[in-house]
Design an enzyme around this catalytic site. Sequence first.
Site, PDB file in Angstrom:
ATOM      1  N   CYS A 266       0.822  -1.222   0.000  1.00  0.00           N
ATOM      2  CA  CYS A 266       0.000   0.000   0.000  1.00  0.00           C
ATOM      3  C   CYS A 266       0.856   1.272   0.000  1.00  0.00           C
ATOM      4  O   CYS A 266       0.644   2.170  -0.825  1.00  0.00           O
ATOM      5  CB  CYS A 266      -0.981  -0.018   1.166  1.00  0.00           C
ATOM      6  SG  CYS A 266      -0.246   0.148   2.815  1.00  0.00           S
ATOM      7  N   HIS A 314      -2.670   1.474   6.840  1.00  0.00           N
ATOM      8  CA  HIS A 314      -3.019   1.348   5.416  1.00  0.00           C
ATOM      9  C   HIS A 314      -3.176   2.737   4.808  1.00  0.00           C
ATOM     10  O   HIS A 314      -3.583   3.687   5.482  1.00  0.00           O
ATOM     11  CB  HIS A 314      -4.313   0.552   5.243  1.00  0.00           C
ATOM     12  CG  HIS A 314      -4.579   0.168   3.817  1.00  0.00           C
ATOM     13  ND1 HIS A 314      -3.900  -0.845   3.178  1.00  0.00           N
ATOM     14  CD2 HIS A 314      -5.428   0.681   2.880  1.00  0.00           C
ATOM     15  CE1 HIS A 314      -4.321  -0.962   1.932  1.00  0.00           C
ATOM     16  NE2 HIS A 314      -5.246  -0.032   1.719  1.00  0.00           N
ATOM     17  N   HIS A 326      -5.838   1.860  -4.319  1.00  0.00           N
ATOM     18  CA  HIS A 326      -4.943   1.335  -3.286  1.00  0.00           C
ATOM     19  C   HIS A 326      -4.542  -0.096  -3.615  1.00  0.00           C
ATOM     20  O   HIS A 326      -5.141  -0.753  -4.473  1.00  0.00           O
ATOM     21  CB  HIS A 326      -5.599   1.412  -1.903  1.00  0.00           C
ATOM     22  CG  HIS A 326      -6.707   0.424  -1.677  1.00  0.00           C
ATOM     23  ND1 HIS A 326      -6.905  -0.221  -0.482  1.00  0.00           N
ATOM     24  CD2 HIS A 326      -7.699  -0.031  -2.503  1.00  0.00           C
ATOM     25  CE1 HIS A 326      -7.941  -1.025  -0.569  1.00  0.00           C
ATOM     26  NE2 HIS A 326      -8.450  -0.926  -1.770  1.00  0.00           N
TER      27      HIS A 326
END
Length: 351
Positions: A266, A314, A326
Amino acid sequence: MAAHRKPRRHPLTGPAARTAATLALASAATATLFEGSGHADPQLTPAQVKAKVDQLYHDAEVATEAYDGTKEKADATERALNALRDEAARRTAELNSARAALGSIAAAQYRSGTIAPELQLFLSADPARYLDDAALAQHTGERTASAVAGVRGQLAGLDRLRATAGTKLAELRGQQSTLSRQKSAIQTKIASAEALLARLSRPERAAYEQNGAAPDAARASRSSDTPRGPLAAAPSSRAAAAVAFAYSALGKPYVWGATGPSSFDCSGLTQAAWRAAGVQLPRTTYTQINAGSAVSRSQLAPGDLVFFYSGISHVGLYIGDGKMIHAPHPGAPVRVAPVDEMPFAGAVRPA
């Protein structure tokens, strides 16, 4: 008389023993059967599997971000160690040259003999020239002393440099050991998630991997098509470039620790996107959140970094209309997703 008595048969020998053993085995088998069934894992529903897998992937991502941070430090330590080694090699070469020059001076003095200066003056055919030579010899002696002092200084400096390199090497080995433990933790969590996913049917697993949701939820949240370009105007040309890069990465696999160009985790994706725009972001989520101006959720614009979970584990790149691009987790490629599919923790706008 006692010698003629028949030996007493043990009550659990012969046929009786075989009967008892059979009953005991049957009883043990029955007990084992019931004990096993009483402790067997219950059958999980697809939704329960999803919840467990989501948690495992979240835990793996937390560990991945820690791994990324340690890897960044280890890489910096290794670069510093290599620079120290290069400097030590350069200084060693200089020291060897200085030692060679000192050796030449010593050899020349030896060849000049050891006659006392007063006697050399008495025997000299040209006393005036001898006095000039003596002055030169004194100067040469001073220069020799300076050369010796220089060599000693170089030796001391080289020792300090080697000590610093030794400290860096120990630091690097510690970081590498930490990396190994973090890597093992990540692999264990991912393997556990894969084992849970293996319980699902093919359609159920496909639905999860496509949408990160159990089948019923997937049908409810599935978008009819994926946007092909920005959903709103970017606030700057750099933000537009970062968004364009994120779109170009759609479909590429998630690989923990990866920063592109063929795969990403990520924070690796957001770092690569903004690097394409000429901005160098830090490596991890918990450092990227400080790499820009904070913006509220209501003020989000394309290119902003959006962060999730209380531990800032994240990150995605906002593209407008409540959506982001993402890299979700292993098995799920880079994709478009709604910002509200995870607990929102904050957002920043890189410079």
